[in-house]
Design an enzyme around this catalytic site. Structure first.
Site, PDB file in Angstrom:
ATOM      1  N   SER A  68      38.842-112.929  32.552  1.00  0.00           N
ATOM      2  CA  SER A  68      38.891-111.839  31.307  1.00  0.00           C
ATOM      3  C   SER A  68      38.822-110.392  31.974  1.00  0.00           C
ATOM      4  CB  SER A  68      37.847-112.048  30.509  1.00  0.00           C
ATOM      5  OG  SER A  68      38.334-113.280  29.823  1.00  0.00           O
TER       6      SER A  68
HETATM    7  N1  SAH Z   1      35.446-116.705  31.052  1.00  0.00           N
HETATM    8  C1  SAH Z   1      36.925-117.122  31.694  1.00  0.00           C
HETATM    9  C2  SAH Z   1      37.969-116.902  30.799  1.00  0.00           C
HETATM   10  C3  SAH Z   1      39.090-117.734  31.340  1.00  0.00           C
HETATM   11  S1  SAH Z   1      40.264-118.012  30.130  1.00  0.00           S
HETATM   12  C4  SAH Z   1      36.888-116.154  33.084  1.00  0.00           C
HETATM   13  O1  SAH Z   1      36.637-114.782  32.993  1.00  0.00           O
HETATM   14  O2  SAH Z   1      37.372-116.516  33.903  1.00  0.00           O
HETATM   15  C5  SAH Z   1      39.902-118.837  29.104  1.00  0.00           C
HETATM   16  C6  SAH Z   1      39.458-120.421  29.482  1.00  0.00           C
HETATM   17  O3  SAH Z   1      39.217-121.255  28.253  1.00  0.00           O
HETATM   18  C7  SAH Z   1      40.510-121.296  30.550  1.00  0.00           C
HETATM   19  O4  SAH Z   1      40.180-121.330  31.600  1.00  0.00           O
HETATM   20  C8  SAH Z   1      41.044-122.390  29.556  1.00  0.00           C
HETATM   21  O5  SAH Z   1      41.329-123.521  30.284  1.00  0.00           O
HETATM   22  C9  SAH Z   1      39.551-122.565  28.785  1.00  0.00           C
HETATM   23  N2  SAH Z   1      39.990-123.580  27.500  1.00  0.00           N
HETATM   24  C10 SAH Z   1      40.756-123.321  26.647  1.00  0.00           C
HETATM   25  N3  SAH Z   1      40.469-124.148  25.525  1.00  0.00           N
HETATM   26  C11 SAH Z   1      39.328-124.687  25.812  1.00  0.00           C
HETATM   27  C12 SAH Z   1      38.544-125.798  25.181  1.00  0.00           C
HETATM   28  N4  SAH Z   1      38.983-126.196  24.055  1.00  0.00           N
HETATM   29  N5  SAH Z   1      37.493-126.064  25.635  1.00  0.00           N
HETATM   30  C13 SAH Z   1      37.014-125.566  26.903  1.00  0.00           C
HETATM   31  N6  SAH Z   1      37.690-124.512  27.576  1.00  0.00           N
HETATM   32  C14 SAH Z   1      38.897-124.146  27.071  1.00  0.00           C
END
Ligand code: SAH
Length: 228
Positions: A68
């Site tokens: 993010s």
């Molecule tokens: N906080 C992270 C954001 C990653 S993007 C960072 O800054 O790196 C969002 C993430 O949520 C992705 O890795 C995706 O695989 C995960 N995601 C999506 N749906 C999900 C769910 N139901 N449970 C757990 N993770 C999930």
């Protein structure tokens, strides 16, 4: 502070200023900004994107997912109003960057990631960087993580179509949840859910945002297992 981090902090402060009428504050908690200036974001982005690691924007981390934008990480963290004795649940570990930021502001972070490769590499990196109050789990966070509930704070870093009931249930009275809600790859709003001492919740919209979608259906992986 490293040059890149210094620039990132200045960019976050500028964007907070631009958006102050929407987010309802002129500056973020100095504790949050201090942690943002400590976590090495360059360690959480792919090798070939290191040069852009301190830009105030999201970056791809593989598997169609993104790390993010620093401003959004800082804002969501600020909205949780964390205290050193708090326990936090994060849904969407991704790169582990937001997880590291949270871990320096509270007692314990539990984080769930549905893509096993991302969970495993984030867990290894967080361990290597000595963040020791984090437990990771591979699974579908739509159902939360009931074993360690209730939580003082819950942060969802993928966009949901609605606020999952399980997550509201797993929030402590007095607790706060931040979650982007809206349509996949379309209009979404960052929502703040506050649960009062009586267990009543109040939800308000903070800002328009763009997140990758939250997986909402149960998958075979949803039972998950701990890796860290
Ligand atoms: N906080 C992270 C954001 C990653 S993007 C960072 O800054 O790196 C969002 C993430 O949520 C992705 O890795 C995706 O695989 C995960 N995601 C999506 N749906 C999900 C769910 N139901 N449970 C757990 N993770 C999930």
């Amino acid at each position: 502070m490293k040059k890149g981090l210094q620039r990132m902090i200045a960019d976050i402060e500028r964007e907070v200023e631009y958006t102050r009428s929407m987010i309802g504050r002129d500056r973020l908690d100095p504790r949050v900004m201090s942690v943002m200036s400590k976590v090495p974001r360059d360690k959480f982005v792919p090798q070939e994107l290191k040069l852009a690691a301190f830009d105030n924007g999201p970056l791809p981390i593989g598997h169609g997912q993104t790390i993010s934008q620093p401003y959004i990480v800082a804002l969501m963290t600020d909205l949780l109003e964390l205290e050193p004795d708090h326990t936090v649940l994060e849904i969407g570990t991704g790169s582990g960057y937001q997880t590291a930021v949270l871990s320096l502001l509270c007692k314990q972070v539990y984080t769930v990631e549905v893509v096993s490769e991302l969970s495993e590499s984030a867990a290894a990196l967080l361990r290597q960087l000595n963040y020791n109050n984090i437990e990771t789990r591979i699974g579908n966070g739509y159902e939360g993580w009931s074993e360690h509930a209730p939580y003082d704070g819950i942060i969802v870093t993928a966009a949901a179509t609605h606020i999952p009931r399980a997550l509201i249930d797993q929030l402590k009275p007095g607790g706060r949840m931040v979650i982007p809600v809206g349509l996949p790859y379309s209009y979404q709003e960052l929502m703040l859910v506050e649960k009062d001492a009586q267990g009543e919740t109040r939800t308000r919209s903070i800002l328009g945002v763009a997140f990758v979608p939250l997986v909402e259906k149960r998958t075979p992986e949803s039972n998950g297992h701990s890796v860290h």
